[in-house]
Design an enzyme around this catalytic site. Structure first.
Site, PDB file in Angstrom:
ATOM      1  CD  GLN A 210      -3.929  62.482  -0.224  1.00 47.08           C
ATOM      2  OE1 GLN A 210      -2.805  62.485  -0.760  1.00 47.08           O
ATOM      3  NE2 GLN A 210      -4.893  61.742  -0.401  1.00 47.08           N
TER       4      GLN A 210
ATOM      5  CD  GLU B  94      -3.573  59.197  -3.711  1.00 48.88           C
ATOM      6  OE1 GLU B  94      -4.284  59.195  -2.628  1.00 48.88           O
ATOM      7  OE2 GLU B  94      -2.484  59.383  -3.419  1.00 48.88           O
TER       8      GLU B  94
ATOM      9  CB  SER C  80       2.440  65.074  -2.575  1.00 52.39           C
ATOM     10  OG  SER C  80       2.353  63.784  -2.450  1.00 52.39           O
TER      11      SER C  80
END
Lengths: 400, 378
Positions: free
Chosen positions: A131, A248, A166
């Site tokens: 992301q 999320e 991440s």
């Protein structure tokens, strides 16, 4: 809790049980999901076989549409698959950001061609996504992002830097927020996709206080994105980003319970602190605080159940949903803190044989858990959202 | 808000419109200012009883509707919003539960229909000191002829002054603190030897100390089994605790909403104070905690309706959580209103006083945290 209808679900249950028995390699039974580990070793043959089997079956994402390879099942049926995997001691090998965030968003906003291209590879676990959202100058104020994206006729050219990406070191593709118009803030952001395997992309893992590096700095120098990989309209990326953040945050609130699979606080406290002649935790102050935390955690679980029942009932979306991220993450952090306190000096080991795996895990979990209230919209951003969207208080920052 | 069935929705809507129209906080203020000794407005209670609210947990054969505890909680929540003072909790929930759970058929036939129609008021006479401690019963019931003679004092009996019938915990053997040896009695409040003293309490409700001086009752006054009253008492108290938690939920939600309204209109430094992030985040925290508390309270009431084995722990969880949240919200109500919140003319003080009274009733937060831990085995 009431289940939803009988015989159809039972037929699926028996089908799932038989299929898992035939396809799940016995040597993996009870083993942790390799996706959950930060260091990625080369998967074993059994792990690969299991991923491929689940990928073909589509049951890694049981509720995604069958036309893109998903399971095509209802939510209730999806739970049956989950229960049967749990019963067999089998992990779900299909996961990551593609499953949790990007897939659901693309299913909602992507063109037919985009869905055909990207969803099946997520379903099969062939492509890992990262992301590209936060930047050094755009954290809580995400819409201040400045990564530049220029239209070069047949493609886009991307220059800039992302941070806290991440799993970027393991990712094949990136879903990325970029600036396509510098004259507007929110209305100048676009949502593009591009491969990480190209010369213009450089990834540097960031060592964290917990001693690991789950996040990266990601640099783009003339990185290329294809025109067909723009999701939604040009300068229309902010709406998509907000929707994705909802996916999320829903995933980050933890849902309570099952925390790390370790021993409960009470059991830990009895072990490390001992009990008095009435069987109570020997330290009365600690006992009180553990109890308050247990009550807090349980009321959080009750709220998760209530929000689920309410959203299924006819009373519309539940207001309870908005509080889940802060309530869940603050509770988890408090739990980490008290776990360390219960363990005393034993809860401060960094490595080595003087400490149990549980103790070492507690330290790393405590440090790593500090991220819970920062990522996915910090607790302060969540409080802003509750104040403005739910409570109707004036918005001085706009668009948070 | 829990997912409600049709009758529950109707009940909640009826309670909401009645309290808003007939029993706003100004009605509570008027009651307080009038100095009425029983601590509630008798004509309002008559109206409530006419709507059937006193019989919500009472079986149909005894004149009730048997809608259950979640339904009763919905009404109490609405009454809590406007701080409506009434014997519904003590009588329609507390005393009625004792009779339903442990009463003989003669006791049920005598009292439940009257409680259901509101013509009799019941009260729980349980505690004997400043803190809730249902096992610390000293009030003695000694054998006297075919029955018993009761002597001792009960303290802080909610609606004790208005009550027509008392559910009394008494000691028939053992010593204060023993759970064995407690017997429950159904005693008419006008029995010879009973004297009642009104307590002037900060929350202006009808609390009383009740002294028993050689009160003679027959063997048929025993509710349940002699010496074995404690398990029934616990079940009764858990219902009262869940009920008062529902009232606290309503009051806390209203205290929060009133405060929120004020944040949107009070102007300082050229802007409404609700635009300040320091206040916004405290409001967001209160909203979060109120949502958690609502889940806990509704889960406890639902567990009672389902006769679930985890009622005791869920009730202690709810009372502890709700007490903490109401405590904070009532303090913040005063603080965020500033000086106006300190004046008697404003409602904030009423919510603050109600919060503390409810926290102390049937076990404070520390009582219920300790009880929760014990039930969980630590």
């Amino acid at each position: 809790m009431a289940d939803f209808g009988g015989s159809d679900l039972e037929a699926l249950r028996s089908e799932a049980r038989t299929w898992i028995e035939a396809n799940f390699p016995a040597e993996l039974k009870g083993r942790p999901n390799p996706m959950m580990r930060e260091e990625r070793s080369t998967p074993s043959a059994a792990q690969e076989a299991w991923r491929k089997a689940m990928g073909e079956k589509g049951w890694g994402v049981p509720t995604w549409p069958a036309q893109y390879g998903g399971g095509g099942l209802s939510a209730a049926e999806g739970r049956v698959i989950q229960q049967e995997l749990g019963r067999a001691g089998a992990y779900n090998p299909i996961g990551g950001m593609g499953v949790m965030m990007f897939g659901p968003t693309l299913l909602e906003y992507g063109t037919e061609a985009q869905k055909q291209e990207h969803i099946p590879k997520i379903v099969k676990g062939e492509v890992q996504w990262c992301q590209g959202f936060s930047e050094p100058g755009a954290g809580s104020d995400l819409a201040a992002l400045s990564t530049k994206c220029e239209d070069k006729g047949d493609h886009f050219l991307i220059n800039g830097q992302k941070i806290w990406t991440s799993g970027a070191q393991f990712a094949d593709w990136c879903f990325c927020l970029v600036r396509t118009d510098t004259s507007k803030k929110h209305e100048g952001i676009s949502f593009v996709l591009f491969t990480m395997h190209q010369p213009g992309v450089e990834v540097r893992p960031i060592p964290l206080i917990a001693g690991n590096s789950p996040f990266c700095e990601t640099f783009f120098t003339d990185a290329r994105a294809e025109k067909k990989d723009l999701v939604g309209p040009l300068n229309g990326g902010w709406t998509i980003a907000k929707r994705l953040l909802q996916h999320e945050r829903g995933g980050l609130s933890g849902g309570g319970g099952g925390f790390g699979g370790g021993r409960g606080l009470v059991e830990l406290a009895k072990h490390y602190v001992g009990v008095d002649d009435q069987g109570r935790i020997a330290d009365p102050d600690l006992r009180t605080r553990i109890t308050a935390l247990e009550i807090e955690g349980r009321s959080f679980q009750q709220t998760a159940v209530r929000a689920m029942l309410e959203s299924k009932g006819n009373s519309g979306p539940s207001a309870a949903t908005s509080i889940m991220k802060n309530a869940g993450t603050q509770w988890m952090q408090a739990r980490h803190e008290i776990t360390l306190e219960i363990m005393g000096h034993q809860g401060l080991g960094w490595e080595g044989e003087d400490f149990t795996a549980e103790e070492l895990g507690a330290v790393r979990g405590w440090l790593g858990g500090k991220a819970f209230t920062i990522y996915g919209g910090s607790q302060e951003v969540q409080s802003n959202i509750i104040s403005k969207r739910i409570l109707g208080l004036p918005d001085l920052t706009q668009h948070t | 808000m829990a997912v409600l069935n049709e009758e529950q929705s109707m009940l909640r809507d009826a309670a909401k419109s009645w309290t808003q129209e007939k029993s706003p906080v100004t009605a509570f203020r008027k009651m307080r200012d009038s100095g009425v000794e029983i601590g509630f407005d008798a004509s309002a209670w008559t109206e409530m009883a006419e709507m059937g609210w006193a019989g919500v947990i009472i079986p149909e054969e005894f004149g009730g509707s048997d809608f259950g505890y979640l339904s009763m909680g919905l009404i109490l929540e609405e009454l809590g919003r406007t701080l409506t003072a009434s014997p519904l909790l003590a009588s329609g929930l507390g005393a009625a539960s004792a009779l339903v759970l442990g009463g003989t058929s003669a006791q049920k036939s005598e009292w439940l229909p009257k409680i259901a129609e509101g013509t009799a008021i019941g009260a729980l006479a349980v505690d004997e000191g400043a803190h809730h401690a249902p096992e610390k019963v000293a009030l003695a019931a000694t054998k006297s002829g075919a029955g018993y003679s009761l002597s001792g004092t009960k303290t802080f009996v909610l609606e004790g002054l208005a009550a027509n019938v008392l559910i009394v915990s008494a000691r028939t053997s053992g010593k204060p603190g023993d759970k064995d040896g407690i017997t429950l009695f159904v005693v008419p409040a006008d029995a010879k030897g009973i004297s009642r003293k009104r307590l002037a309490l900060a929350d202006s409700r009808g609390g009383a100390n009740i002294t028993f001086d050689k009160v003679e009752v027959g063997a048929d006054a025993v509710l349940g089994e002699a010496d074995k009253g404690y398990p029934v008492l616990e079940k009764v108290l858990d219902r009262a605790r869940a009920g008062i938690s529902a009232e606290m939920l309503g009051a806390a939600v209203q205290a929060f909403e009133t405060t929120l309204d004020y944040l949107k209109v009070r102007v300082q430094f050229g802007q409404v104070i609700g635009s300040f992030q320091a206040l916004q985040h405290r409001a967001a925290k209160m909203f979060t905690d109120l949502e958690l508390a609502r889940s806990a309270v509704e889960a406890a009431l639902t567990a009672i309706d389902n006769d679930s084995p985890d009622v005791p722990e869920l009730v202690s969880l709810a009372k502890a959580k709700m007490g903490d949240v109401f405590h904070v919200v009532s303090n913040e109500m005063v603080q965020m209103h500033g000086g106006i919140g300190m004046t008697d003319a404003h409602d904030a003080g009423f919510y603050l006083k109600r919060a503390r009274a409810c926290e102390a009733a049937y076990g404070s937060q520390s009582y219920h945290r300790d009880r929760y831990a014990r039930i969980q085995g630590y």
